[in-house]
Design a protein around this motif. Structure first.
Motif, PDB file in Angstrom:
ATOM      1  N   SER A  32       4.401 -16.502  -5.090  1.00 36.64           N
ATOM      2  CA  SER A  32       4.197 -16.013  -6.453  1.00 36.64           C
ATOM      3  C   SER A  32       5.484 -15.555  -7.134  1.00 36.64           C
ATOM      4  N   TYR A  33       6.546 -15.268  -6.378  1.00 31.01           N
ATOM      5  CA  TYR A  33       7.775 -14.796  -6.992  1.00 31.01           C
ATOM      6  C   TYR A  33       8.805 -15.900  -7.218  1.00 31.01           C
ATOM      7  N   ASP A 184       7.239  -4.708  -9.530  1.00 26.88           N
ATOM      8  CA  ASP A 184       5.772  -4.678  -9.452  1.00 26.88           C
ATOM      9  C   ASP A 184       5.377  -3.219  -9.309  1.00 26.88           C
ATOM     10  N   GLU A 210       5.521  -8.383 -12.520  1.00 28.31           N
ATOM     11  CA  GLU A 210       4.137  -8.313 -12.958  1.00 28.31           C
ATOM     12  C   GLU A 210       4.088  -7.348 -14.127  1.00 28.31           C
ATOM     13  N   HIS A 212       1.514  -5.459 -17.073  1.00 32.59           N
ATOM     14  CA  HIS A 212       0.172  -5.105 -17.552  1.00 32.59           C
ATOM     15  C   HIS A 212       0.253  -4.965 -19.066  1.00 32.59           C
ATOM     16  N   GLN A 236      -0.352 -16.526 -16.029  1.00 31.64           N
ATOM     17  CA  GLN A 236      -1.461 -15.663 -15.617  1.00 31.64           C
ATOM     18  C   GLN A 236      -2.332 -16.436 -14.635  1.00 31.64           C
ATOM     19  N   ILE A 245      -3.171  -8.671 -16.836  1.00 29.90           N
ATOM     20  CA  ILE A 245      -2.084  -8.808 -15.869  1.00 29.90           C
ATOM     21  C   ILE A 245      -1.445 -10.197 -15.988  1.00 29.90           C
ATOM     22  N   MET A 247       2.477 -12.545 -15.150  1.00 27.74           N
ATOM     23  CA  MET A 247       3.772 -12.619 -14.476  1.00 27.74           C
ATOM     24  C   MET A 247       4.812 -13.120 -15.474  1.00 27.74           C
TER      25      MET A 247
END
Length: 254
Positions: A32-33, A184, A210, A212, A236, A245, A247
């Motif tokens: 994911s990174y 994060d 990440e 919000h 997303q 949320i 990225m």
């Protein structure tokens, strides 16, 4: 401290087995990174802000074995696991028992002992329990089972933790560049970015975070990064499409 063996063969310290398994899948399996062409160039210095037990740092150490990794985690139980995991798997890395913010000091952290990765300064027990309940139903639990698990994982307590800034860490470790800044921190992303002094923005080459999106924070963060020369991509996850949320992958042209 409980240990588990990851599918890649590493033995790690953990706080909660389910959370550790989820983090492994998200970070090591789904990567994911990382994205094609991101980060660029290959990182030599990585800051892992909101490190939890260090799953991202361990992934970075495996992927970029020559990188110097600095990790920060404020909560005591995840930090103990983080320190042990660095001893085992992050050669030459450094851990800090601290939260990153816009200034040095002390601040109250909302802490979920059974869902440590969701802890933060803006902990919202009701909304975070509801999101967990919905995701558990989507993964196959009955509504009653999902409700019970979500509530049990979101028993909220509070701890006071020390805060510092990204710029203070840059000075402490005397690094002249940060090739990858991973953030994060469960809703306090803007405060972390506010702790970067203007001269230090020129030292930062890639940011993955990440975010919000409450109070228009996604727009604010993207604007801030673009003003400082970053090209940004936003994604997303499908299962989070009803959440706030996202990225962000931000990089500077080489």
């Amino acid at each position: 401290m409980p240990l588990r063996r990851l599918p890649n063969g590493w033995e790690i310290a953990q706080v909660d087995p389910g959370e550790a398994a989820f983090l492994y899948r998200e970070i090591f399996v789904e990567r994911s990174y990382l994205r094609d062409g991101f980060p660029n160039p290959t990182p030599e210095v990585i800051f892992d802000i909101g490190a939890n037990i260090g799953m991202a740092s361990m992934f970075f150490a495996q992927t970029f074995p020559d990188a110097f990794i600095v990790a920060a985690e404020p909560a005591p139980e995840p930090f103990a696991a983080l320190t042990e995991n660095f001893r085992r798997h992050v050669r030459g890395g450094v851990t800090h028992n601290v939260a990153l913010a816009d200034r040095e000091g002390t601040r109250r952290l909302g802490y979920y002992p059974n869902a440590t990765a969701e802890s933060g300064f803006y902990a919202d027990q009701d909304s975070e329990t509801e999101l967990a309940r919905r995701l558990l139903v989507e993964r196959g639990l009955s509504p009653a089972q999902a409700e019970a698990v979500a509530e049990s994982r979101h028993k909220l307590s509070y701890i006071d933790c020390r805060t510092t800034t990204v710029s203070a860490l840059i000075r402490e470790h005397a690094v002249d560049h940060v090739d990858l800044l991973k953030i994060d921190v469960e809703k306090s992303e803007i405060e972390v970015l506010a702790g970067i002094e203007e001269p230090d923005w020129g030292r930062i080459r890639n940011v993955v975070m990440e975010i919000h999106d409450f109070d228009d924070r996604l727009h604010q963060v993207l604007t801030l990064l673009k003003e400082r020369g970053f090209t940004c991509e936003t994604e997303q996850e499908t299962e989070l499409s009803a959440s706030d949320i996202f990225m962000i992958y931000a990089t500077k042209p080489v």
